[in-house]
Design a protein around this motif. Structure first.
Motif, PDB file in Angstrom:
ATOM      1  N   LEU A 112       6.504  43.066  12.346  1.00  0.00           N
ATOM      2  CA  LEU A 112       7.881  43.520  12.190  1.00  0.00           C
ATOM      3  C   LEU A 112       8.763  42.277  12.140  1.00  0.00           C
ATOM      4  CD1 LEU A 112       9.655  46.050  12.026  1.00  0.00           C
ATOM      5  CD2 LEU A 112      10.048  45.794  14.474  1.00  0.00           C
ATOM      6  N   ARG A 113       9.515  42.136  11.058  1.00  0.00           N
ATOM      7  CA  ARG A 113      10.415  40.994  10.902  1.00  0.00           C
ATOM      8  C   ARG A 113      11.849  41.447  11.104  1.00  0.00           C
ATOM      9  NH1 ARG A 113       7.769  38.172   5.710  1.00  0.00           N
ATOM     10  NH2 ARG A 113       6.180  36.998   6.836  1.00  0.00           N
ATOM     11  N   LEU A 114      12.553  40.691  11.928  1.00  0.00           N
ATOM     12  CA  LEU A 114      13.973  40.931  12.180  1.00  0.00           C
ATOM     13  C   LEU A 114      14.742  39.676  11.796  1.00  0.00           C
ATOM     14  CD1 LEU A 114      13.616  42.373  15.794  1.00  0.00           C
ATOM     15  CD2 LEU A 114      13.835  43.686  13.697  1.00  0.00           C
ATOM     16  N   ASN A 115      15.918  39.834  11.223  1.00  0.00           N
ATOM     17  CA  ASN A 115      16.798  38.715  10.935  1.00  0.00           C
ATOM     18  C   ASN A 115      17.911  38.769  11.980  1.00  0.00           C
ATOM     19  OD1 ASN A 115      17.809  36.510   9.590  1.00  0.00           O
ATOM     20  ND2 ASN A 115      18.941  37.736   8.113  1.00  0.00           N
ATOM     21  N   VAL A 116      17.935  37.798  12.888  1.00  0.00           N
ATOM     22  CA  VAL A 116      18.833  37.858  14.045  1.00  0.00           C
ATOM     23  C   VAL A 116      19.815  36.687  14.026  1.00  0.00           C
ATOM     24  CG1 VAL A 116      18.945  37.884  16.572  1.00  0.00           C
ATOM     25  CG2 VAL A 116      17.054  39.025  15.407  1.00  0.00           C
ATOM     26  N   TYR A 117      21.085  37.004  14.315  1.00  0.00           N
ATOM     27  CA  TYR A 117      22.105  35.965  14.488  1.00  0.00           C
ATOM     28  C   TYR A 117      22.261  35.716  15.984  1.00  0.00           C
ATOM     29  CZ  TYR A 117      26.419  33.340  14.355  1.00  0.00           C
ATOM     30  OH  TYR A 117      27.364  32.355  14.515  1.00  0.00           O
ATOM     31  N   PHE A 118      21.897  34.509  16.420  1.00  0.00           N
ATOM     32  CA  PHE A 118      22.026  34.102  17.815  1.00  0.00           C
ATOM     33  C   PHE A 118      23.356  33.378  17.957  1.00  0.00           C
ATOM     34  CE2 PHE A 118      17.493  34.459  17.047  1.00  0.00           C
ATOM     35  CZ  PHE A 118      17.118  35.261  18.109  1.00  0.00           C
ATOM     36  N   ASP A 119      24.288  34.030  18.648  1.00  0.00           N
ATOM     37  CA  ASP A 119      25.624  33.469  18.775  1.00  0.00           C
ATOM     38  C   ASP A 119      25.747  32.617  20.032  1.00  0.00           C
ATOM     39  OD1 ASP A 119      25.452  35.555  20.547  1.00  0.00           O
ATOM     40  OD2 ASP A 119      27.161  36.650  19.784  1.00  0.00           O
ATOM     41  N   ASN A 120      26.877  31.933  20.117  1.00  0.00           N
ATOM     42  CA  ASN A 120      27.176  31.091  21.268  1.00  0.00           C
ATOM     43  C   ASN A 120      28.606  31.416  21.700  1.00  0.00           C
ATOM     44  OD1 ASN A 120      27.179  29.108  23.202  1.00  0.00           O
ATOM     45  ND2 ASN A 120      27.534  27.434  21.772  1.00  0.00           N
ATOM     46  N   PRO A 121      28.794  32.552  22.389  1.00  0.00           N
ATOM     47  CA  PRO A 121      30.159  32.954  22.741  1.00  0.00           C
ATOM     48  C   PRO A 121      30.744  32.097  23.864  1.00  0.00           C
ATOM     49  CG  PRO A 121      28.589  34.529  23.609  1.00  0.00           C
ATOM     50  CD  PRO A 121      27.799  33.512  22.832  1.00  0.00           C
ATOM     51  N   ILE A 122      31.951  31.597  23.631  1.00  0.00           N
ATOM     52  CA  ILE A 122      32.682  30.779  24.603  1.00  0.00           C
ATOM     53  C   ILE A 122      33.955  31.544  24.969  1.00  0.00           C
ATOM     54  CG2 ILE A 122      33.819  28.556  24.995  1.00  0.00           C
ATOM     55  CD1 ILE A 122      30.815  28.293  24.552  1.00  0.00           C
ATOM     56  N   PRO A 123      34.271  31.694  26.273  1.00  0.00           N
ATOM     57  CA  PRO A 123      35.505  32.394  26.645  1.00  0.00           C
ATOM     58  C   PRO A 123      36.733  31.722  26.017  1.00  0.00           C
ATOM     59  CG  PRO A 123      34.132  32.037  28.573  1.00  0.00           C
ATOM     60  CD  PRO A 123      33.509  31.259  27.443  1.00  0.00           C
ATOM     61  N   ALA A 124      37.605  32.524  25.451  1.00  0.00           N
ATOM     62  CA  ALA A 124      38.857  32.048  24.860  1.00  0.00           C
ATOM     63  C   ALA A 124      40.010  32.816  25.499  1.00  0.00           C
ATOM     64  CB  ALA A 124      38.827  32.258  23.348  1.00  0.00           C
ATOM     65  N   LYS A 125      41.236  32.505  25.090  1.00  0.00           N
ATOM     66  CA  LYS A 125      42.394  33.181  25.674  1.00  0.00           C
ATOM     67  C   LYS A 125      42.315  34.690  25.480  1.00  0.00           C
ATOM     68  CE  LYS A 125      45.611  29.368  25.376  1.00  0.00           C
ATOM     69  NZ  LYS A 125      46.861  28.858  24.819  1.00  0.00           N
ATOM     70  N   GLU A 126      41.887  35.099  24.301  1.00  0.00           N
ATOM     71  CA  GLU A 126      41.766  36.529  24.017  1.00  0.00           C
ATOM     72  C   GLU A 126      40.317  36.845  23.673  1.00  0.00           C
ATOM     73  OE1 GLU A 126      44.604  37.986  21.236  1.00  0.00           O
ATOM     74  OE2 GLU A 126      46.185  36.712  22.046  1.00  0.00           O
ATOM     75  N   GLY A 127      39.507  37.160  24.675  1.00  0.00           N
ATOM     76  CA  GLY A 127      38.110  37.528  24.441  1.00  0.00           C
ATOM     77  C   GLY A 127      37.192  36.325  24.377  1.00  0.00           C
ATOM     78  N   PHE A 128      36.344  36.293  23.338  1.00  0.00           N
ATOM     79  CA  PHE A 128      35.375  35.218  23.176  1.00  0.00           C
ATOM     80  C   PHE A 128      35.459  34.629  21.780  1.00  0.00           C
ATOM     81  CE2 PHE A 128      33.660  37.563  26.699  1.00  0.00           C
ATOM     82  CZ  PHE A 128      33.082  36.592  27.503  1.00  0.00           C
ATOM     83  N   GLU A 129      35.026  33.370  21.651  1.00  0.00           N
ATOM     84  CA  GLU A 129      34.985  32.666  20.375  1.00  0.00           C
ATOM     85  C   GLU A 129      33.552  32.199  20.164  1.00  0.00           C
ATOM     86  OE1 GLU A 129      36.515  28.331  18.931  1.00  0.00           O
ATOM     87  OE2 GLU A 129      37.937  29.564  20.049  1.00  0.00           O
ATOM     88  N   ASP A 130      33.015  32.409  18.951  1.00  0.00           N
ATOM     89  CA  ASP A 130      31.649  31.989  18.655  1.00  0.00           C
ATOM     90  C   ASP A 130      31.638  30.525  18.231  1.00  0.00           C
ATOM     91  OD1 ASP A 130      28.948  31.914  18.131  1.00  0.00           O
ATOM     92  OD2 ASP A 130      29.128  32.843  16.164  1.00  0.00           O
ATOM     93  N   ARG A 131      30.868  29.720  18.930  1.00  0.00           N
ATOM     94  CA  ARG A 131      30.755  28.297  18.597  1.00  0.00           C
ATOM     95  C   ARG A 131      29.295  27.931  18.404  1.00  0.00           C
ATOM     96  NH1 ARG A 131      34.645  25.228  22.815  1.00  0.00           N
ATOM     97  NH2 ARG A 131      36.589  26.244  22.224  1.00  0.00           N
ATOM     98  N   GLY A 132      28.917  27.696  17.188  1.00  0.00           N
ATOM     99  CA  GLY A 132      27.596  27.142  16.923  1.00  0.00           C
ATOM    100  C   GLY A 132      26.456  28.128  16.894  1.00  0.00           C
ATOM    101  N   GLY A 133      26.671  29.343  16.449  1.00  0.00           N
ATOM    102  CA  GLY A 133      25.583  30.295  16.330  1.00  0.00           C
ATOM    103  C   GLY A 133      24.695  29.964  15.138  1.00  0.00           C
ATOM    104  N   PHE A 134      23.556  30.652  15.021  1.00  0.00           N
ATOM    105  CA  PHE A 134      22.646  30.418  13.902  1.00  0.00           C
ATOM    106  C   PHE A 134      21.819  31.670  13.617  1.00  0.00           C
ATOM    107  CE2 PHE A 134      20.449  29.387  17.794  1.00  0.00           C
ATOM    108  CZ  PHE A 134      19.166  29.882  17.613  1.00  0.00           C
ATOM    109  N   TRP A 135      21.365  31.788  12.366  1.00  0.00           N
ATOM    110  CA  TRP A 135      20.479  32.865  11.947  1.00  0.00           C
ATOM    111  C   TRP A 135      19.046  32.386  12.081  1.00  0.00           C
ATOM    112  CZ3 TRP A 135      21.893  37.721  10.799  1.00  0.00           C
ATOM    113  CH2 TRP A 135      23.227  37.957  10.473  1.00  0.00           C
ATOM    114  N   ALA A 136      18.152  33.280  12.477  1.00  0.00           N
ATOM    115  CA  ALA A 136      16.730  32.938  12.551  1.00  0.00           C
ATOM    116  C   ALA A 136      15.882  34.170  12.270  1.00  0.00           C
ATOM    117  CB  ALA A 136      16.379  32.375  13.928  1.00  0.00           C
TER     118      ALA A 136
END
Length: 131
Positions: free
Chosen positions: A31-55
């Motif tokens: 079974l193959r899955l295409n997954v985006y691994f994010d890097n959520p960083i707390p921001a003023k309003e919620g979270f900001e993704d910094r440096g995620g990647f697909w694998a």
């Protein structure tokens, strides 16, 4: 070369299932899955993704065919396995290198899930029913 991997991400497309002949034995199932691994960083309003990647994530298991309907695009998953360097040639015969994840476990996280329905599994010939 491989390295232990542990990451959380979202499935980006419908799972892809394949079965490979294995001589007279039961076929090997992938079974193959295409997954985006994010890097959520707390921001003023919620979270900001910094440096995620697909694998690409490969899960070899006898239940892979059943799981293709379980895992869905957008689902949040936790992947444990190892990263593997994959060398290949593209259509123009240029050498390419990518990294894939050979998963030992892919756990479903409860984000974005509205309902879970558990259905008893029918006993198979491989595993006798509990008495």
């Amino acid at each position: 070369m491989s390295t232990h991997f542990y990451g959380e991400g979202n499935i980006g497309s419908a799972p892809e299932y394949r079965a490979f002949n294995n001589g007279n034995d039961e076929p090997r199932r992938l079974l193959r899955l295409n997954v985006y691994f994010d890097n959520p960083i707390p921001a003023k309003e919620g979270f900001e993704d910094r440096g995620g990647f697909w694998a690409p994530v490969e899960l070899w298991h006898r239940d892979a065919e059943h799981w293709q309907t379980l895992y869905q695009k957008g689902m949040r998953v936790l992947v444990e396995g190892r990263t593997v360097r994959d060398e290949w040639e593209d259509a123009e015969e240029n050498e390419r290198v990518t990294f894939k994840i050979e998963a030992r476990r892919v756990g479903i996280l409860p984000y974005r899930i509205e309902q879970v329905t558990l259905v008893p599994r029918e006993p198979s010939a491989e595993s006798p029913a509990d008495e």
